[in-house]
Write an enzyme that holds these catalytic residues in place. Structure first.
Site, PDB file in Angstrom:
ATOM      1  N   HIS A  34       2.227  16.705  -1.992  1.00 11.87           N
ATOM      2  CA  HIS A  34       2.653  15.343  -1.702  1.00 11.87           C
ATOM      3  C   HIS A  34       1.998  14.801  -0.438  1.00 11.87           C
ATOM      4  O   HIS A  34       1.601  13.635  -0.386  1.00 11.87           O
ATOM      5  CB  HIS A  34       4.184  15.309  -1.558  1.00 11.87           C
ATOM      6  N   HIS A  80       8.306   6.853  -5.820  1.00  9.31           N
ATOM      7  CA  HIS A  80       9.542   7.548  -5.460  1.00  9.31           C
ATOM      8  C   HIS A  80      10.167   8.054  -6.752  1.00  9.31           C
ATOM      9  O   HIS A  80      11.304   7.723  -7.099  1.00  9.31           O
ATOM     10  CB  HIS A  80      10.485   6.626  -4.683  1.00  9.31           C
TER      11      HIS A  80
END
Length: 724
Positions: A34, A80
């Site tokens: 990430h 998200h």
């Protein structure tokens, strides 16, 4: 995430010792997929990101692109996804908050949001709950911070049932003299933490986002989801902008993934300096937090500022004026290290550049695949086909309206072309920009990308730029949000690599830079496998001279001609028709013919800006059928679609091909439009006229279909019963 032995050996070699527990936790998060883009950094380098008008490209919190000599647009896009499955309301809300702070950290005032959303089928057990929570989260947060949500996408597919995709794009405006970078390049400057107190919410969020979801994720991973506070965010926007306008902010970072660790480390690495953080000085929301928790907390509404020592009191005073806490938590050093202290005790000490950029890149094995181009497609019943396509959640304008009606899309008073059109248009209003607007859109077609990752992604770019052209805008830049499954899956890694190749090719062909983006991997569930490959393309265009927008777009009037621009080809691979109606994965994916596509874009801009047309839409998902229904259904029209320029063999292919390079316009000046099309080299044909009686009549080959306004709206509204 845990560090593998190769990572640990590299860290030991750099440090000359084993990392302690705090250092190890920081590396686990900073070297996660990430944060570190380990699987994609080498692929993303091939994207064209430079141009004369690009001020800040990939690598900072958001990109900055010049509008003129005085003003610039700031744009960022984020995902998200995992948090929005575990806690849809807070996951989506904090996704909005994070990307707004990314834009704010560059010194900009945020003016618009767009939200591309993807879910499983609406009849899925948990899907209505996810849709409701995500939309409310975006709505509540965006509305309360005063930033309009003006566009986005909505798609439903089984691959997203247990892994929804929640992407958010934010656009801001800034004077070029007020641009702030995310770096600390002056030893002796002070680090000021501004905003909410630090708690345990979101700890390990970066690592959580780098793993697949499982059956227990909803409960087990809930602590990794942050909780947002839009009121604090609103005050942050006001306070940071005031400090920027006074010239008090030397550097700025949002505290997002990996929290204070990431913000401080990246600022030092980018500035060629070091930083020292004292966790004892960090205001806490919870007692007894360990240093590693403080450093990795992803509590929302926090920003780290670099401030000259003599300006610290003034910055703190501004923050307190708006009810925000502001604390000196560290300083910029010249030693190149991130040093974490707890009072006088040194808790961690690692080279900042190594922590920020030292994660080894990974090239995974890939497995090329293909679907058959020649497929047998049963000929459908016309009535059933039309009703099935128009009632699809992936076509329904009513379903999209249900979403955007929950958003305040007119706050700030800038929205000239509102949601429901191919692109939103935002009037900039600022001094020197009174006659300038931005056009904004996001686009993707995962079904096309699944069948042919490279060609499908080229098409996503073409559609985004085509949508800008429909409102008369010249493209400024692109951003991307690449949502894929696990790169450890050879088929997924093949999709990822080919998709990025397609993005790069299209950007070069259209001569539009890719200035930033986001990569979200491990979007898969242990039961369902990976999501469809979903490269979301955000596009920003500029409009100079706004007079034509006073009367465009508008509802077409009785007697206006309906003209189809561009050629319809037998390209149904990945189409809504083949996949959703027939369950066929295969066929020829629509190919971008760049000369034809550029000619269409130029034509669309010209006829819009010269007020030759009253309304326009491009042809994409659902083909001509979906496009004419949305554009003309409510007012009524009589159309002979067999007249469309085409090279197809069947009426259903003509109606539902998703070939690129096409648009439909209505006009009371058909000769002017046809003349402009001929001059541009774009095939064009009048296929009917607006009747104004609320009945849509479509003739195509041997088939005649008629739908009145009430029938059409009933079809469009049919998916809503899952949500109401």
């Amino acid at each position: 995430m845990t560090l593998d032995e190769r990572d640990l050996e590299l860290i030991r070699e750099e440090l000359g010792r084993d990392p302690n527990a705090t250092e190890r936790a920081m590396f686990e998060n900073m070297w996660s997929e990430h944060c570190a883009y380990r699987s994609t950094r080498h692929l993303l380098r091939q994207l064209p990101s430079e141009a004369d008008h690009v001020i800040v490209g990939p690598g900072d919190d958001a990109a900055v692109v010049a509008i003129d000599d005085e003003w610039a647009v700031v744009v960022g896009i984020e995902s998200h996804n995992h948090p929005s499955y575990v806690d849809p309301y807070n996951g989506a809300a904090t996704g909005v908050g994070g990307i707004v702070r990314d834009v704010l950290s560059m010194g900009a005032f945020p003016i618009a949001l767009l939200d591309p959303l993807r879910f499983g089928p609406l009849d899925g057990e948990r899907v209505p709950y996810l849709v409701d929570g995500v939309v409310r989260g975006i709505s509540d947060y965006g509305n309360r911070i005063g930033v309009p949500t003006v566009g986005g996408e909505l798609e439903f597919d089984p691959s997203y049932e247990r892994n929804p995709l929640v992407n958010v794009m934010c656009v801001g405006i800034v004077r070029r003299s007020e641009i702030v970078r995310g770096r600390a390049d002056r030893p002796g400057d002070v680090l000021v933490l501004v905003g909410a107190r630090t708690g345990r919410d979101g700890i390990g969020g970066a690592a959580f986002a780098s793993e697949e979801l499982g059956e227990e994720s909803e409960e087990e991973d809930r602590p990794a989801v942050q909780i947002g506070d839009p009121f604090t965010e609103r005050q942050l926007i006001i306070a940071i902008r005031e400090a920027v306008e006074r010239g008090l902010v030397k550097g700025c970072k949002d505290l997002g993934a990996a929290g204070l660790t990431c913000a401080a480390t990246e600022m030092a690495a980018d500035g060629g300096t070091g930083v020292e953080i004292d966790v004892f000085k960090v205001p806490l929301r919870e007692e007894g937090m360990e240093p590693w928790e403080i450093m990795l907390s992803e509590s929302q509404e926090r920003m780290l500022l670099v401030v000259a020592p003599e300006d610290v009191d003034e910055v703190i005073e501004i923050c307190r004026k708006y009810g925000l806490e502001a604390s000196v938590v560290g300083r910029v050093t010249d030693d190149g290290y991130l040093t974490v202290k707890d009072g006088d005790d040194v808790i961690a000490r690692v080279p900042a550049e190594f922590l920020a950029d030292g994660a080894p890149e990974v090239e995974w094995e890939e497995e090329p695949y293909s679907y058959p181009e020649n497929v047998d497609v049963p000929e459908p019943d016309p009535e059933d086909l039309v009703r099935s396509v128009l009632s699809s959640p992936n076509v329904s304008p009513a379903l999209r309206e249900w979403v955007y009606r929950q958003y305040d899309h007119e706050v700030q008073g800038r929205t000239v072309v509102k949601p429901g059109h191919d692109a939103a248009v935002m009037w900039l209003q600022h001094e020197g920009l009174e006659d300038v607007a931005l056009a904004l859109t996001t686009d993707s077609n995962p079904r096309h990308v699944l069948i042919d990752p490279k060609t499908g992604t080229e098409g996503c770019v073409a559609e985004a730029l085509r949508n800008l052209a429909t409102v008369g805008a010249e493209p400024l830049c692109l951003v991307d949000c690449l949502n894929f499954g696990s790169p450890e899956n050879p088929r997924v890694y093949y999709q990822l690599r080919r998709s990025i190749e397609g993005l790069g090719k299209a950007a070069r062909e259209f001569e539009v830079p890719v200035v930033g983006g986001n990569v979200s991997l491990y979007n898969e569930h242990e039961v369902d496998g990976p999501v469809n490959p979903t490269p979301v393309i955000g596009a920003v265009g500029v409009i100079r001279g706004l007079d034509y927008l006073e009367d465009f777009p508008r509802e077409p009037e009785e007697g206006e001609a309906v003209i189809v621009l561009g050629e319809t080809r037998e390209e149904l691979g990945g189409s809504l028709y083949l996949i959703e109606y027939h369950g066929i994965k295969g066929g020829k994916v629509p190919r971008v013919r760049y000369r034809e596509e550029r000619a269409l874009h130029d034509l669309l801009r010209r006829i819009a800006r010269k007020n030759m047309v009253s309304s326009v839409t491009d042809v994409s998902t659902g083909g001509l059928l979906a496009a004419v229904a949305e554009l003309l259904g409510p007012v009524g029209a009589s159309l002979s679609l067999s007249e469309v320029p085409n090279s197809v063999s069947r009426w259903d292919f003509l109606l539902l091909s998703e070939s690129h390079g096409r648009a439909i316009v209505t006009t009371d000046r058909p000769d002017d439009v046809l003349g402009a099309a001929e001059e541009a080299g774009v095939p064009a044909q009048v296929v009917g006229e607006v009747t104004g009686d609320g009945v849509l009549r479509i003739s195509v080959g041997p088939v005649d279909v008629s739908l009145d306004r009430e029938e059409l709206e009933e079809l469009w509204r049919s998916p809503l019963h899952y949500l109401e």
